[in-house]
Enzyme design. Structure first.
Site, PDB file in Angstrom:
ATOM      1  N   ASP A 249      -1.735  -8.871  -5.207  1.00 57.55           N
ATOM      2  CA  ASP A 249      -0.341  -8.524  -4.929  1.00 57.55           C
ATOM      3  C   ASP A 249      -0.235  -7.009  -4.782  1.00 57.55           C
ATOM      4  O   ASP A 249      -0.819  -6.256  -5.566  1.00 57.55           O
ATOM      5  CB  ASP A 249       0.572  -9.006  -6.060  1.00 57.55           C
ATOM      6  N   ASN A 257       8.985  -1.158   1.037  1.00 58.61           N
ATOM      7  CA  ASN A 257       9.814  -1.571   2.174  1.00 58.61           C
ATOM      8  C   ASN A 257      11.121  -0.801   2.210  1.00 58.61           C
ATOM      9  O   ASN A 257      11.586  -0.386   3.272  1.00 58.61           O
ATOM     10  CB  ASN A 257      10.088  -3.072   2.108  1.00 58.61           C
ATOM     11  N   ASP A 266       4.792  -3.887   7.160  1.00 61.14           N
ATOM     12  CA  ASP A 266       3.808  -4.741   7.840  1.00 61.14           C
ATOM     13  C   ASP A 266       2.479  -4.018   8.000  1.00 61.14           C
ATOM     14  O   ASP A 266       1.405  -4.611   7.811  1.00 61.14           O
ATOM     15  CB  ASP A 266       4.344  -5.158   9.217  1.00 61.14           C
ATOM     16  N   GLU A 293       3.716 -10.280   0.540  1.00 54.35           N
ATOM     17  CA  GLU A 293       2.685  -9.278   0.269  1.00 54.35           C
ATOM     18  C   GLU A 293       1.565  -9.816  -0.613  1.00 54.35           C
ATOM     19  O   GLU A 293       0.693  -9.062  -1.031  1.00 54.35           O
ATOM     20  CB  GLU A 293       3.326  -8.043  -0.394  1.00 54.35           C
TER      21      GLU A 293
END
Length: 381
Positions: A249, A257, A266, A293
């Site tokens: 993770d 983000n 991304d 993610e």
């Protein structure tokens, strides 16, 4: 703040008042008492310092947003796009109908039959709202109790198909006549058919690859991962060799983000995927984008210590990239990893196998992130 505002009678408030859960709740469409607009409430319970109910945090989405969003799609004159709760309650629909908001389509064949068998797929059924027969594509979302339906009118689809069929028939007749008159054209037609068959095989192979591959990272997708695990745990048989799983993770990814935008997010996911892929050297090892993610590495024929060493190599590889991340205390992008491995004929069920690796990942995050933890007997090393 409206004078005398009180939402204690709202469904979401009563839900959180009676349910002691911190999970978000998506309610039925209601009309806002502040603006008068139709909205979808998304709420979460708030507890006080001793764990008692202290209130509700509420966010709303205007249904007009979905009207504008759905208008971007070409669904013909009798097509439909519907957003509904998992219990069949309609939240938004294009085209809109009188009294459609809050109506239930749970008695429809899609909910009664198809969604119970599979969470996504296609089906030709009759609408319970307007009785139009449509070809639907449907999907129940993984993280939220929502179902998305998109349907094209069977009549419109068949009309287009009939036009195409008549055109095809005319072409075939012309080809047959031409073949009778010109033998050389027959030879060319055969060559064309062979070439088309080859292209179809190539296209079929490409489609199969796309169905098992994550489009963003190029890693295997969750469906492929579950199929491979299903082979290892087929019919409840004991595993015949050691198995290990690494769950990964990206630390503080939501903050990433928020700070840098989804495009940069991304690119961050792609960079981590490249670090994972570059450290896999054995045939049979499978790198997976598990969701969002979160990623995973399945290692058949590998024990827990070997998986731990590989996990550390991946973690160091991500750190070596030195991707800026102001929301991370270290100032760069880092990852947390959880490892679980089992010996020959000692692995639990497929579900427990994944859950233990995920539990080790949770411990790694709880212990400060940017680390690797191994699950062992209810704990970690």
């Amino acid at each position: 703040m409206p004078v005398g505002a009180n939402n204690a009678d709202r469904e979401y408030f009563q839900f959180h008042k009676t349910m002691d859960s911190s999970l978000p709740h998506i309610g039925q469409a209601i009309r806002s008492r502040t603006t008068g607009d139709w909205i979808i409430p998304i709420s979460r319970r708030v507890n006080d310092s001793v764990g008692n109910f202290a209130g509700v945090v509420l966010a709303t989405i205007e249904l007009a947003y979905f009207d504008r969003f759905f208008d971007r799609f070409d669904i013909g004159t009798k097509g439909v796009i519907t957003l509904a709760m998992a219990d069949g309650t309609v939240l938004a629909r294009r085209p809109t109908m009188e009294n459609v908001r809050g109506a239930s389509i749970a008695d429809g064949e899609l909910f009664r039959k198809y969604l119970k068998e599979r969470y996504e797929g296609t089906a030709t059924v009759q609408s319970v709202l307007d009785h139009e027969i449509r070809l639907y594509g449907y999907k129940r979302l993984d993280r939220y109790p929502l179902v998305v339906l998109a349907g094209l009118s069977e009549h419109e689809v068949l009309d287009e198909w009939r036009q195409y069929a008549w055109r095809s028939l005319a072409i075939i007749v012309c080809v047959v006549v031409a073949n009778l008159l010109f033998g050389v054209l027959l030879f060319q037609q055969i060559r064309f058919g062979l070439n088309a068959e080859s292209q179809l095989r190539i296209a079929s192979h490409s489609l199969e690859k796309l169905a098992l591959q994550d489009s963003l990272t190029g890693l295997a997708n969750r469906r492929h991962f579950q199929e491979i695990l299903g082979l290892e745990f087929a019919n409840g048989q004991a595993n015949l060799h050691p198995l290990s799983l690494i769950m990964i993770d990206i630390d503080f990814f939501k903050s990433y983000n928020d700070n840098y935008g989804h495009v940069a997010g991304d690119k961050c996911i792609i960079a981590v995927a490249e670090c994972i892929r570059s450290n896999l050297n054995r045939t049979g090892d499978l790198a997976v984008r598990y969701g969002g993610e979160e990623m995973a590495v399945f290692l058949p024929y590998s024990e827990a210590q070997g998986a731990f060493q590989l996990a550390e190599k991946i973690r160091q590889s991500v750190l070596a990239r030195a991707i800026e991340h102001q929301g991370n205390p270290s100032g760069i992008v880092s990852i947390s990893l959880g490892v679980y491995g089992c010996q020959t004929q000692e692995c639990p069920t497929m579900e427990a196998f994944v859950e233990r690796a995920d539990a080790a990942l949770y411990i790694a995050k709880h212990e400060g992130r940017n680390r690797t933890e191994i699950w062992q007997g209810g704990g970690s090393l």
